[in-house]
Design a protein around this motif. Structure first.
Motif: not given
Ligand code: AMP
Ligand code: MG
Length: 979
Positions: A790-805, A814-822
């Motif tokens: 991930p680039i700056a202020n970005t979080e990457i999570y790889l999760l299963d169907r039940h949101l477990q990493p 791929v789930y993306i968090g951080g400051d660039s989210i819509a």
């Protein structure tokens, strides 16, 4: 007959083994070696006599096999056989030489194998290591004995040895011969077994993938090479598991098997898993079976439904019942079970075997007369499955894994043992927990994956808006070139003034924060001036590509309802009916030029909307992604340094404004004080035109879709020409990058061009992760070029169907968090809620994650590898398409009964959208008419390149669409194709 005591058929297991042994005599699969250490002064003569007694008592030890000239092989029990005991003296060797010698011996002994028609099918070796120490090896063929039987025999051997040394009588309990088991087998109803296995395996058609292999399933058929990893579980975990099992009336074996099923389900991302288990094969109803000596052990499939919502304890109880049922059919040979399953011939039923080995081996650890201690009892067996897990009982349970090192990296297996232990620990701690909630990652992994790899915090001016950044740059370098389009060249100050005038004009029409302004302009300097002006006015721009069909534009206008449109007079006819006020940038020029040219007072905040970009929507309507200023400002501050943008750079503005890549081409360039060069429409006419543009404008940075970039590189190679020497960076992405493609590009673009693989959906502002393929290299064996970190202020999570990493090596979404989210989708609260979730891993208050639908896995270094999609979104020539949108549209046609749209790649590298249509009335519907219908509503890139009319859609046995049975358009001769 001389020297024949008995003659009877083989058990089905023995038949299978015999068949394999004869078929592949050098494999050494069925050579068993049991070893132990005698610490003390062993009485070798008594030891030998004890063995002779054993051979006398147990018919199976005197058994050989005959098959030649027979309809069915038989086992022959000899009255008498020799005793093959060899004693060697290794006392002269030092410890390490002895180690080596032993290793070499064991290997040679295995390789030697057995002549199956000659009894005894066993050999004994004693190596005298020191005065008072012997290493013992007992080699036998698996046709005779399983591990359990060997342990029994060893126990009996020691009893007899004791008696002999002490001159006492050994207790002589009568032995129950193996023949009794054969007789029992002959009484079994194999049709019931068949029915059981057919029922149990119904609907299971492909082996459960292990998910962590280095090579994809079934690729190379090289010979396996086994490695072993043993881990002792901590004593308190072992004790805890024993108590847990006892309290809940479960066997320890069930608990362990449950943990394995869970792990497999997580690794494979499947709820319905099948794995092999080793079973004792000793039928409970056969009295005294536990003391019998022979081959009983079997390997059979276990099918487990890992229902995510079940509570652990209920599920384990179910598993235990299931096992009890399986016990009744333990005698079924695996080959037959395989035949009764729905797995394709030649495919294995399972890839992993799990065994809870409660051979009474540890009971043979003891002290014999004369202070001889029996130590280090070990049974070495060979397996032919890619991974074989055994739990060895004891004070501390031992996890013993044998795996094919060509298939699995040792680090993957090491991680697996950690996951297994974490699951076990979690099972103890939270027995009422739902299966899907049991954690699998170790604490260290969680900290690394969720924490460390997401430590991307970096400062950026989160209080500023995009246009403020531009204005600041215009003050710093007013005379520097900011924009080039054909012959037009604007400096920062000129561009700023032009945008200011238009912004004032827009303000006067009521544009301000949260007001949408449609941009319907041809490629021009004005197009770029326009989008800057909209931002300065405080509004958000909505690109509306004038080349799109009217109906498409109408749908977008209908959804966005912009207050104002920026357009050109000659596009008037392309515009559908709308309610917006229009500013004609050409016709209204004089009026606009009379507006003041100072920066308008800023009315926006970083939370204000900056743009709305439409992407394909699976429900049949495009959806508008809402991006606020903060998201873009953060993106720009991450990208400018990552691309090493400098004032001297000249970045090509290639993409249509309708794609957010344009944002990445424009704003970070300005942030660096560099120049944006807008591609004239003609540069797409040919590759040559494109290369000429690069040279003429001395372009340094391009941002292109992977397929287009690859086309360009192929053209360079074809013509033997080289790329503009000014080019220093190519950021390519949008689709999976192949190692050979990147290597080819590097070779043809030259070492001076840095290649980045960039990844990110529109919903999280253009680019979120990147991989520097030039600096970090690309492994030619990999399936794809990594998409990086991930680039700056970005979080990457790889999760299963039940949101477990998921752990390293295992695929997840791929789930993306951080400051660039819509902010979400325009007018679509339902879809917004579905795709933008509260971040369950903390972060700031109100933090959210975007669920991308992309599948990826982590490498050990934190780089991500793209694996594909979890849905029916596709990329074709870099364009993002929801196949469902095309299907929905086709279904709106009155003449269409059913429609399926998919992407085919019948020739590698050539992806095409193909529609399959079943007509209501075949005579009334032509592919040509249908195509025209679609082309009126969708942009060109979404219009199927072929429409195939079918009488009906092909279905699989279970009534689902059989995608593989859909014909390729060319091969289809009976119908009509439009293209
Ligand atoms: P878009 O919103 O048009 O940018 O499309 C985003 C989607 O394109 C992602 O969700 C991925 O499916 C795909 N994508 C983008 N970049 C890459 C890449 N470098 N490698 C593989 N797929 C990519
Ligand atoms: Mg993108």
């Amino acid at each position: 007959m001389k020297n024949v005591e008995d003659l009877y058929p083989l058990s089905p297991m023995q038949s299978g083994l015999l068949f394999h042994s004869l078929y592949d005599p050098d494999s050494g699969y069925y050579v068993e070696q049991l070893g132990c250490l005698f610490d003390g002064r062993l009485d070798v003569a008594a030891f030998e006599s004890a063995w002779r007694q054993l051979l006398g008592r147990h018919a199976i030890l005197r058994t050989a096999f005959v098959w030649e000239g027979l309809d069915m092989p038989l086992q022959v029990v000899r009255r008498e056989t020799g005793l093959p005991l060899e004693v060697s003296d290794w006392r002269a060797l030092d410890a390490s030489a002895r180690e080596e010698r032993l290793e070499a011996f064991l290997e040679a002994d295995r390789a030697r194998g057995f002549e199956l028609s000659e009894a005894p099918l066993m050999r004994l070796f004693l190596f005298r290591l020191e005065e008072d120490s012997y290493r013992f090896v007992w080699t036998s063929h698996h046709l005779l004995l399983d591990g359990w039987s060997m342990a029994l025999l060893l126990g009996e051997l020691f009893g007899r040895y004791e008696a002999l040394v002490r001159g006492a009588e050994a207790a002589v309990e009568p032995v129950k011969p193996y023949r009794d088991y054969i007789a029992w087998l002959q009484r079994q109803d194999s049709s019931k077994a068949e029915a059981y296995w057919r029922r149990t395996l119904a609907g299971f058609t492909a082996p459960t993938p292990l998910g962590i292999g280095r090579v994809s399933l079934g690729s190379t058929r090289q010979e396996a090479q086994y490695d072993r990893r043993q881990v002792a579980l901590p004593a308190d975990l072992t004790a805890g598991l024993q108590t847990f099992a006892r309290l809940n009336r479960l066997t320890l074996g069930t608990v362990m098997q449950g943990a394995w099923a869970l792990l497999l389900s997580r690794y494979s991302a499947e709820e319905d898993v099948v794995f092999g288990v080793t079973v004792s094969g000793r039928p409970a109803e056969l009295a005294g079976v536990e003391t019998m000596v022979g081959l009983f052990i079997n390997t059979l499939p276990v099918r487990v439904h890992v229902a995510p919502g079940s509570s652990l304890l209920d599920w384990l109880r179910g598993l235990q019942e299931q096992q009890a049922e399986l016990r009744r059919y333990e005698f079924s040979p695996l080959v037959e079970v395989q035949g009764w399953s729905e797995i394709e011939r030649g495919q294995p039923l399972f890839e992993s075997i799990f065994g809870f080995e409660n051979y009474p081996l540890d009971q043979t650890l003891r002290e014999l007369s004369g202070g001889v201690r029996v130590e280090d009892v070990r049974l070495a067996e060979k397996t032919n499955f890619p991974i074989n897990l055994a739990i060895i009982p004891g004070h501390s349970l031992t996890l013993d894994i044998m795996y094919d090192s060509r298939r699995f990296a040792s680090e993957s297996v090491a991680r697996l043992t950690g996951h297994f232990q974490t699951l076990l620990q979690a099972m103890l701690e939270r027995p009422a927990q739902k299966l899907s909630e049991l954690p699998m990652l170790t604490g260290r992994e969680r900290r690394e994956i969720l924490g460390h790899w997401n430590e991307t915090r970096a400062d950026y001016p989160s209080h500023l808006c995009l246009h403020e950044l531009f204005e600041a740059q215009a003050r710093r370098t007013p005379e520097a070139p900011a924009l080039v389009f054909e012959d037009e060249r604007l400096s920062y100050i000129e561009l700023n003034r032009r945008a200011n005038r238009l912004a004032h004009r827009l303000r006067s029409l009521g544009v301000g924060p949260e007001v949408l302004v449609g941009i319907v302009l041809e490629r021009s300097a004005e197009m770029v001036v326009g989008l800057l002006a909209v931002l300065k006015a405080g509004g958000a721009y909505v690109p509306l590509d004038p080349t799109y069909p009217r109906e498409r534009l109408a749908a977008m206008l209908e959804d966005a309802r912009p207050a104002v449109l920026l357009s050109q007079r000659q596009l008037r006819d392309a515009l559908p009916a709308h309610a917006a006020q229009v500013v004609w940038v050409d016709a209204d020029r004089e009026e606009i030029e009379r507006e003041p040219d100072h920066d308008p007072v800023n009315l926006s905040t970083p939370d204000s909307l900056a743009y709305v970009i439409y992407t394909s929507g699976s429900t049949g309507q495009p959806k508008g992604v809402l991006i606020p200023h903060r998201a873009v400002v953060n993106h720009n501050f991450a990208i400018a340094p990552a691309y090493e943008l400098r004032p001297a750079d000249r970045a090509l503005q290639f993409a249509s404004l309708s794609f957010d890549v344009a944002v990445e081409e424009i704003f970070p360039t300005w942030l660096a004080g560099a120049c944006v060069v807008v591609r004239p429409a003609g540069a797409l006419d040919s590759h040559r035109a494109f290369f000429d543009l690069l040279e003429r404008e001395r372009i340094t940075v391009v941002n292109l879709s992977t397929p287009y970039w690859n086309e360009l590189m192929a053209e360079l190679a074809r013509t033997g020409s080289s790329i503009a020497p000014s080019l220093r960076l190519a950021a390519v992405g949008g689709e999976k990058g192949l190692p050979e493609g990147f290597a080819f590009a590097q070779q043809h673009a030259g070492a001076g061009v840095r290649l980045l693989n960039v990844y990110g959906p529109t919903e999280t502002t253009v680019t979120n992760t990147l991989y520097d393929a030039t600096a970090c290299g690309v492994s030619p064996e990999a399936d794809s070029v990594p998409i990086g970190r991930p680039i700056a202020n970005t979080e990457i999570y790889l999760l299963d169907r039940h949101l477990q990493p998921v752990p390293v090596g295992v695929g997840g979404e791929v789930y993306i968090g951080g400051d660039s989210i819509a902010r979400g989708y325009l007018n679509r609260p339902g879809q917004t809620a579905e795709k933008f979730l509260p971040n369950p891993f903390g972060g700031e208050r109100g933090a959210r994650l975007y669920k991308t639908g992309d599948l990826a896995r982590f490498h050990a270094d934190g780089n991500m590898e793209f694996l594909g999609r979890a849905d029916h979104q596709v990329k074709v020539r870099g364009f993002r398409i929801e196949l469902g949108e095309i299907e929905a549209l086709l279904s709106q046609h009155a003449g269409v009964r059913e429609a399926v749209v998919l992407v085919r790649e019948d020739t590698p590298g050539n992806k095409r959208v193909v529609a399959y249509v079943v007509a209501e009335d075949e005579a009334a519907l032509s592919p040509g008419g249908l195509r025209a219908f679609i082309a009126e509503k969708l942009p060109d890139y979404m219009v199927p390149s072929a429409i195939v009319m079918l009488d009906e859609l092909p279905l699989t046995a279970n009534g689902k669409l059989d995608r593989r049975a859909l014909p390729a358009p060319e091969q289809f001769t009976n119908g009509t194709t439009a293209s």
